[in-house]
Design an enzyme around this catalytic site. Structure first.
Site, PDB file in Angstrom:
ATOM      1  N   ARG A 105      31.907  34.401  47.822  1.00  0.00           N
ATOM      2  CA  ARG A 105      32.042  34.386  46.519  1.00  0.00           C
ATOM      3  C   ARG A 105      31.682  32.967  45.614  1.00  0.00           C
ATOM      4  O   ARG A 105      31.447  32.017  46.366  1.00  0.00           O
ATOM      5  CB  ARG A 105      33.214  34.623  45.859  1.00  0.00           C
ATOM      6  CG  ARG A 105      34.316  34.020  46.164  1.00  0.00           C
ATOM      7  CD  ARG A 105      35.774  34.098  45.275  1.00  0.00           C
ATOM      8  NE  ARG A 105      36.598  33.342  46.021  1.00  0.00           N
ATOM      9  CZ  ARG A 105      36.962  32.108  45.729  1.00  0.00           C
ATOM     10  NH1 ARG A 105      36.009  31.223  44.989  1.00  0.00           N
ATOM     11  NH2 ARG A 105      38.170  31.197  46.176  1.00  0.00           N
ATOM     12  N   GLY A 106      31.363  32.923  44.355  1.00  0.00           N
ATOM     13  CA  GLY A 106      31.344  31.883  43.631  1.00  0.00           C
ATOM     14  C   GLY A 106      32.576  31.068  43.634  1.00  0.00           C
ATOM     15  O   GLY A 106      33.735  31.887  43.685  1.00  0.00           O
TER      16      GLY A 106
ATOM     17  N   ILE B  79      38.356  26.717  45.314  1.00  0.00           N
ATOM     18  CA  ILE B  79      39.395  27.285  46.280  1.00  0.00           C
ATOM     19  C   ILE B  79      40.545  27.984  45.364  1.00  0.00           C
ATOM     20  O   ILE B  79      40.896  27.584  44.213  1.00  0.00           O
ATOM     21  CB  ILE B  79      40.083  25.962  47.017  1.00  0.00           C
ATOM     22  CG1 ILE B  79      40.785  26.758  48.241  1.00  0.00           C
ATOM     23  CG2 ILE B  79      41.064  25.204  46.115  1.00  0.00           C
ATOM     24  CD1 ILE B  79      41.263  25.663  49.203  1.00  0.00           C
TER      25      ILE B  79
ATOM     26  N   TYR C 257      44.284  30.707  45.614  1.00  0.00           N
ATOM     27  CA  TYR C 257      45.419  30.942  46.602  1.00  0.00           C
ATOM     28  C   TYR C 257      45.771  32.500  46.087  1.00  0.00           C
ATOM     29  O   TYR C 257      45.759  32.990  44.932  1.00  0.00           O
ATOM     30  CB  TYR C 257      46.608  30.108  46.347  1.00  0.00           C
ATOM     31  CG  TYR C 257      48.092  30.958  46.624  1.00  0.00           C
ATOM     32  CD1 TYR C 257      48.410  31.202  47.880  1.00  0.00           C
ATOM     33  CD2 TYR C 257      48.817  31.617  45.580  1.00  0.00           C
ATOM     34  CE1 TYR C 257      49.506  31.710  48.203  1.00  0.00           C
ATOM     35  CE2 TYR C 257      50.047  32.233  45.994  1.00  0.00           C
ATOM     36  CZ  TYR C 257      50.307  32.181  47.392  1.00  0.00           C
ATOM     37  OH  TYR C 257      51.465  32.971  47.715  1.00  0.00           O
ATOM     38  N   HIS C 258      45.908  33.439  47.238  1.00  0.00           N
ATOM     39  CA  HIS C 258      46.617  34.611  46.756  1.00  0.00           C
ATOM     40  C   HIS C 258      47.795  34.981  47.636  1.00  0.00           C
ATOM     41  O   HIS C 258      47.866  34.337  48.813  1.00  0.00           O
ATOM     42  CB  HIS C 258      45.357  35.682  47.448  1.00  0.00           C
ATOM     43  CG  HIS C 258      44.079  35.739  46.785  1.00  0.00           C
ATOM     44  ND1 HIS C 258      43.966  35.863  45.293  1.00  0.00           N
ATOM     45  CD2 HIS C 258      42.812  35.367  47.144  1.00  0.00           C
ATOM     46  CE1 HIS C 258      42.486  35.714  45.362  1.00  0.00           C
ATOM     47  NE2 HIS C 258      41.808  35.627  46.361  1.00  0.00           N
TER      48      HIS C 258
ATOM     49  N   ALA D 271      42.740  33.513  38.051  1.00  0.00           N
ATOM     50  CA  ALA D 271      41.311  33.075  38.659  1.00  0.00           C
ATOM     51  C   ALA D 271      40.275  33.922  38.713  1.00  0.00           C
ATOM     52  O   ALA D 271      40.585  35.332  39.133  1.00  0.00           O
ATOM     53  CB  ALA D 271      41.902  32.324  39.949  1.00  0.00           C
TER      54      ALA D 271
ATOM     55  N   GLY E  21      36.475  35.029  40.606  1.00  0.00           N
ATOM     56  CA  GLY E  21      35.288  34.618  41.661  1.00  0.00           C
ATOM     57  C   GLY E  21      34.454  35.753  41.994  1.00  0.00           C
ATOM     58  O   GLY E  21      35.183  36.751  42.409  1.00  0.00           O
TER      59      GLY E  21
ATOM     60  N   GLY F   3      36.587  39.296  42.962  1.00  0.00           N
ATOM     61  CA  GLY F   3      37.064  39.675  41.413  1.00  0.00           C
ATOM     62  C   GLY F   3      38.126  38.630  40.836  1.00  0.00           C
ATOM     63  O   GLY F   3      37.911  37.458  40.708  1.00  0.00           O
TER      64      GLY F   3
ATOM     65  N   CYS G  44      40.915  25.925  42.049  1.00  0.00           N
ATOM     66  CA  CYS G  44      39.705  26.032  41.351  1.00  0.00           C
ATOM     67  C   CYS G  44      38.954  24.632  41.271  1.00  0.00           C
ATOM     68  O   CYS G  44      37.764  24.461  40.469  1.00  0.00           O
ATOM     69  CB  CYS G  44      39.637  26.711  40.267  1.00  0.00           C
ATOM     70  SG  CYS G  44      40.366  28.369  40.446  1.00  0.00           S
TER      71      CYS G  44
END
Length: 239
Positions: free
Chosen positions: A88-89, A92, A94-95, A160, A162, A173, A191
Site C-alpha cells: 500500500r501507500g 508505517i 500499527y494494527h 490512519a 493507506g 484501507g 506514518c
C-alpha cells in the site's frame, strides 16, 4: 441502479491471512477487467467491504522508512507483534485488537475514477462516525487520515489510511482506533510523523466503546457517501 457491495466480517484475523484474502479478491477483479477489455467476458466485477481486527502487527508501506520501526526482531517477539512490508501507500502503522480495520475492495468504475476523492470519502465516513459519538474531528492539510484538534499543538491522529489501486480497483484501507492499546504506537514513528500524537475513541471518551456500534455507523456512512446498497444486509453488524 445503485452499485452493490458485499459485506464480510472477518473478526480477529491474522494480518497475512487477511492480506492474502484481499489480494485474491483484488486479482479476480483485475483479471475480469482485463478480460472485459479484450471482449472475452461480460461478467461484472464485485465490490467488497471487509471489517476485521488484527493481532498486534506493524506494517510498512511502499514509501515508508524501515527506521520508523523502533523495535528489533527480539523486541517484536517480546511484544507478541509481527511486522510486514506491504504494497500500500504510506509509511508505517500499527494494527491490533480494539482497532477497527476496514478494507474496501471497490471497483471505482462503479462510483468515480478519482483516488483523491476516494480517500476523502473514506476520511469523511470516519469523521461522521466520530460525530455520532460526540467526537469532533477533521483533516490536516497535506496529511491523510482523521485527526482531532488537527489545527492545534495537541493534534492527534485517530484513524490512519493507506490504499493501493490498479485499474481503479482498490485494496487496503483504514485503521480506526476505537479501543486500541495506544502503547504499541510508542514503538514506531506513526506514518512517519514524529511531532503529533495518536489517540482512540476510548481515550477521547474516557471509556470503552461498543465496537459493533462503531461498525454499524461506519458501514452506514460508507454506503451513504458512496451511494451504494449492501448485497447481503442480513450480514451487516448489529449494535
Amino acid at each position: 441502479m445503485k452499485p452493490s457491495v458485499i459485506f464480510k466480517e472477518l473478526g480477529l484475523i491474522d494480518y497475512k491471512e487477511a492480506w492474502d484474502y484481499q489480494e485474491e479478491l483484488f486479482k479476480v477483479a483485475i483479471d475480469l477487467k482485463i478480460a472485459q477489455r479484450k471482449g472475452e467476458t461480460e461478467e461484472q466485477t464485485k465490490n467488497y467491504l471487509l471489517f476485521c481486527e488484527h493481532p498486534h502487527v506493524y506494517t510498512l508501506g511502499k514509501s515508508g522508512k524501515q527506521e520508523n520501526l523502533l523495535l528489533n526482531d527480539d523486541q517484536l517477539e517480546e511484544k507478541e507483534a509481527t511486522y510486514y512490508k506491504i504494497n500500500r501507500g504510506g509509511d508505517i502503522t500499527y494494527h491490533g485488537p480494539g482497532q477497527l480495520v476496514a478494507y474496501p475492495i471497490f471497483d471505482l468504475d462503479y462510483f468515480f475514477t478519482d483516488i483523491h476523492k476516494y480517500m476523502r470519502f473514506l476520511e469523511e465516513a470516519v469523521i461522521l462516525t466520530l460525530k455520532d459519538f460526540g467526537i469532533a474531528s477533521g483533516r490536516v492539510d497535506g496529511l491523510t487520515g482523521v485527526w482531532i484538534d488537527g489545527d492545534k499543538p495537541t493534534a492527534r491522529k485517530i484513524c490512519a489510511m493507506g490504499v493501493k489501486s490498479s485499474r481503479w480497483v482498490t485494496m487496503h484501507g483504514i485503521g480506526f482506533n476505537v479501543n486500541s492499546n495506544l502503547d504499541y504506537f510508542n514503538n514506531i514513528v506513526p506514518c512517519g510523523i514524529d511531532d503529533k500524537a495518536v489517540t482512540s475513541m476510548q481515550q477521547e471518551l474516557g471509556k470503552a466503546v461498543d465496537m459493533d456500534e462503531v461498525k454499524v455507523k461506519l458501514a452506514a456512512h460508507l454506503a451513504q457517501l458512496f451511494d451504494y446498497t449492501y448485497a447481503n444486509e442480513q450480514d451487516l453488524p448489529k449494535a
